[in-house]
Design an enzyme around this catalytic site. Structure first.
Site, PDB file in Angstrom:
ATOM      1  N   SER A 257       0.851  -1.189   0.000  1.00 39.32           N
ATOM      2  CA  SER A 257       0.000   0.000   0.000  1.00 39.32           C
ATOM      3  C   SER A 257       0.887   1.240   0.000  1.00 39.32           C
ATOM      4  O   SER A 257       2.061   1.189   0.383  1.00 39.32           O
ATOM      5  CB  SER A 257      -0.888   0.024   1.244  1.00 39.32           C
ATOM      6  OG  SER A 257      -0.185   0.514   2.377  1.00 39.32           O
ATOM      7  N   ASP A 258       0.355   2.367  -0.411  1.00 38.14           N
ATOM      8  CA  ASP A 258       1.065   3.617  -0.182  1.00 38.14           C
ATOM      9  C   ASP A 258       0.854   4.015   1.278  1.00 38.14           C
ATOM     10  O   ASP A 258       0.124   3.374   2.029  1.00 38.14           O
ATOM     11  CB  ASP A 258       0.592   4.705  -1.144  1.00 38.14           C
ATOM     12  CG  ASP A 258       1.686   5.730  -1.443  1.00 38.14           C
ATOM     13  OD1 ASP A 258       2.576   5.922  -0.589  1.00 38.14           O
ATOM     14  OD2 ASP A 258       1.661   6.333  -2.525  1.00 38.14           O
TER      15      ASP A 258
END
Length: 751
Positions: A257-258
């Site tokens: 994920s960011d």
């Protein structure tokens, strides 16, 4: 290491711990992330799989020691960091490096960055950023290889090869991470984090090619974009991550994920709670929760409820353990944590020479009426807020850089010319609130009385033979969370230039930014414009080499420069539309605005209907001048009719250096498909070749074209693309810029 045997000994909590990448501590940095409390205890209990590598090496070594010696199974951490365009030695921004059209140069800068980064404990770099970007208002175009998918794909290959080599157990390598998957560069209005509404057709033909090349190149990880794609946040986009990336492309590396993006699914409005956000992200295919810690709080409960199968947690954990095995961490967990080694390979004379070379090869000469290069004995008035601004030279996303490592333009010119007078001339911005935003990560902008600065600059200009003005943006004008609604020079810099023009002295502009700027006024009034982007640690020397003629400009634009922000987004690869300016429309009586060929800029009832001026870019993709001049002969085709999708066409052109200066030229091949089952771009870049020509030398450059070069993707969904070759007439164009091309047509028939 027997990964399956290790997995069999791990508890569910310990497996989930491997999926957790908390904040290492210190100040909160972006989004909703907070520093992790009691980190040592959590590592000891197997609740942490990875951490950022930004802390001092002794701190990192101690945390690794706890993981190896005191966690339940002695599983080492892997350490991550943003190494975007260099580590301590900073190279030009990616959008600048891409414009060198030199994959060998890009690869060498990536190799140098990997050596430095790995010696600072970095095992996985959050790079390369591969978002195709066509909107100069978007701050993150600074990190992008620009507007073209083919250039982006070539950049991806070179960066990944430079970082990873062929053996990630080597202590001088880093695992690469392609980001941001996918479509982030098309954020509406160029506003960071904003929604993206892109069709599967556009995704496959424009957005996805650099990522597909990254997967083919063996990239170790893929980071998911913050944004929503046609209403589905990428972090929760099962078709994108599971159907396309894992299924169709067969990617078996890490999906990350960011920063806090999983918890942000609540803000997107697709999850009511963070628990639901964890479910959506995990089900979509995200392995690692970066900083948000939703997995560590909720995955076990989701497994207990039967909503997530433990075998799927096993699969994600296995991928992480396998990545650690590929990095050699089970055998050498302390790789990169030796201070003596770090010092020995950081900011070496070799990396500085490479940074200087890269700076000179990435700056684009936009205009030159003959005033450049400058003679050494000319008295130069060096003015402008970026002429002596050490903190801005490295540009955005240079997280390990130190301002004192940079060479300023004033220092570079001081060594190249006999007499250099200096004045600041203007502030980068004059608004205190804007300055505060730009100084968030360290002061790079100061504000002095504008009129006094301009007066001092004019005084110095009147004493000199020529004026060199360094103008543009501050470092933090671009990068994450840095959107602009205008692309003009900020603050009072235009007023400075007006005053300098009024002196009558020849004016050379060195413009610096992390995005294309709107320079229509400057193009009319300056004698020369060298766009230096942000050129890195050796910016001052690289720019001086170009202004003095010690180096010859050779870069081209990887992003088109609009005349005004209102033209954004902009690309050379635009569709023909039903109202093309060259096939329809009317001229307006009394409108005397015409181009160099006498054609009206404004065409009523066509796409050239921009009332304020020309609808074309000021400087198009592929544009870039040299101190050499190059003449292109007619395109030579070995045939004009071909049959079958196994046929091969050879298209060539003879390029001659018509000057007395040796130089490099980027020969560009474009192909158009004027009649197809989809409205295709007028032209698309299909290949390029950078050649070196001595004064007066000629060279024949040949391109091999197959049916694969003529294919495009028809797609109604992301996970079901159809690659098609449609026989017919194709337009072959070769030249030195997307707007200066020779043209031939071929007919390619089916059997």
């Amino acid at each position: 290491m027997d990964i399956d045997e290790l997995l069999g000994r791990m508890s569910l909590a310990e497996k989930i711990g491997q999926l957790n990448h908390p904040n290492i501590g210190g100040a909160d940095s972006t989004g909703a992330g907070t520093a992790s409390a009691d980190l040592e205890r959590r590592i000891r209990h197997g609740e942490v799989g990875s951490l950022a590598a930004g802390a001092p090496l002794p701190r990192l070594a101690e945390l690794q020691r706890i993981a190896v010696e005191h966690s339940p199974h002695g599983i080492p951490l892997f350490l991550t960091l943003d190494v975007i365009h260099g580590h301590r030695t900073i190279f030009p921004l990616p959008v600048a490096l891409a414009g060198a059209f030199d994959t060998d140069l890009v690869g060498r800068t990536a190799r140098a960055a990997a050596i430095e980064g790995a010696a600072s404990g970095v095992m996985l770099a959050w790079a390369p950023m591969l978002d195709v970007s066509r909107d100069a208002r978007w701050g993150r175009c600074a990190e992008s290889p620009g507007e073209d998918p083919l250039v982006g794909a070539a950049f991806a290959q070179a960066m990944i090869d430079g970082y990873q080599q062929d053996d990630l157990t080597r202590a001088d390598t880093m695992m690469a991470c392609a980001k941001h998957f996918a479509g982030y560069g098309f954020a509406e209005a160029g506003r960071d984090y904003n929604a993206v509404d892109a069709s599967a057709y556009r995704m496959h033909n424009v957005v996805l090619p650099p990522f597909k090349r990254a997967v083919e190149a063996g990239v170790g990880a893929v980071m998911v974009g913050f944004h929503d794609l046609a209403g589905i946040p990428c972090t929760a986009h099962r078709e994108l991550l599971h159907g396309l990336l894992r299924g169709l492309w067969g990617f078996d590396g890490l999906v990350v994920s960011d920063y806090t993006a999983i918890m942000e699914l609540v803000h997107h409005g697709v999850a009511e709670t963070e628990k639901e956000a964890a479910y959506l992200a995990f089900r979509a295919g995200v392995d690692i929760d970066l900083v948000g810690e939703c997995y560590s709080r909720y995955l076990a409960a989701l497994v207990a409820e039967g909503r997530i199968a433990e075998r799927d947690v096993d699969a994600a954990c296995r991928r992480i353990l396998h990545a650690k095995e590929k990095l050699g961490l089970f055998d050498n967990p302390y790789r990169g944590l030796d201070e003596n080694k770090r010092v020995a390979v950081t900011l070496t004379p070799q990396t500085r020479r490479l940074a200087r070379e890269a700076a000179a090869k990435s700056c684009v000469l936009l205009k030159n009426d003959g005033v450049l290069p400058l003679a050494r004995d000319r008295a130069i008035a060096l003015v402008g807020p970026l002429a002596d601004s050490r903190g801005n030279m490295q540009g955005t996303w240079a997280v390990a850089a130190r301002a004192e490592d940079s060479v300023t333009v004033r220092e570079g010119l001081g060594g190249a010319f006999d007499r250099v007078l200096y004045a600041k001339g203007a502030n980068i911005v004059d608004d205190a609130a804007v300055a505060a935003r730009l100084n968030l990560f360290g002061e790079t902008v100061t504000i002095d009385p504008p009129e006094a600065l301009i007066a001092e600059a004019v005084e110095q200009a009147n004493k000199a033979d020529i004026v060199v003005a360094c103008v543009g943006e501050a470092r933090e004008h671009t990068g994450e969370s840095a959107t602009r609604s205008t692309l003009d020079l900020p603050g009072s810099q235009r007023r400075l230039l007006e005053a300098l023009v009024a002196t009558g002295k020849p004016l050379v502009l060195v413009t610096m930014s992390g995005r294309p700027l709107a320079l229509e006024w400057e193009n009319r009034h300056a004698n020369a414009i060298l766009h230096a982007w942000f050129a890195g640690s050796e910016a001052g020397h690289g720019i001086a080499d170009l202004l003095s003629g010690a180096a010859n400009p050779s870069a081209k634009l990887a992003m088109s420069f609009p005349r005004d922000a209102g033209q954004c987004p902009m690309t050379y690869a635009e569709p023909p539309t039903g109202r093309p300016a060259d096939k329809i429309g009317i001229d307006v009586a009394g409108d005397d605005a015409v181009d160099a060929r006498g054609r009206h800029f404004f065409r009523k009832f066509t796409t050239a209907c921009r009332i304020e001026g020309a609808s074309t870019p000021l400087y198009p993709f592929g544009h870039g001048l040299s101190y050499s001049t190059f003449a292109y002969g007619d395109i030579e085709l070995d045939r004009t009719e071909l049959i079958g999708d196994d046929a091969v066409l050879t298209a060539g052109v003879t390029v001659r250096n018509t000057s007395d200066v040796a130089g490099d030229e980027v020969v560009q091949l474009y192909i158009g498909d004027p009649v197809a089952s989809r409205s295709r771009p007028v032209r698309e870049l299909k290949s390029f070749r950078k050649i070196a020509l001595a004064a007066g030398e000629s060279r024949h450059v040949a391109f091999r074209i197959t049916a694969d070069d003529l294919r495009f993707v028809r797609a109604d969904t992301l996970a079901a693309p159809e690659s098609v070759f449609e026989p017919g007439t194709f337009v072959i164009e070769i030249g030195g810029s997307s707007d200066r091309l020779g043209t031939k047509r071929v007919v390619w028939r089916s059997r």
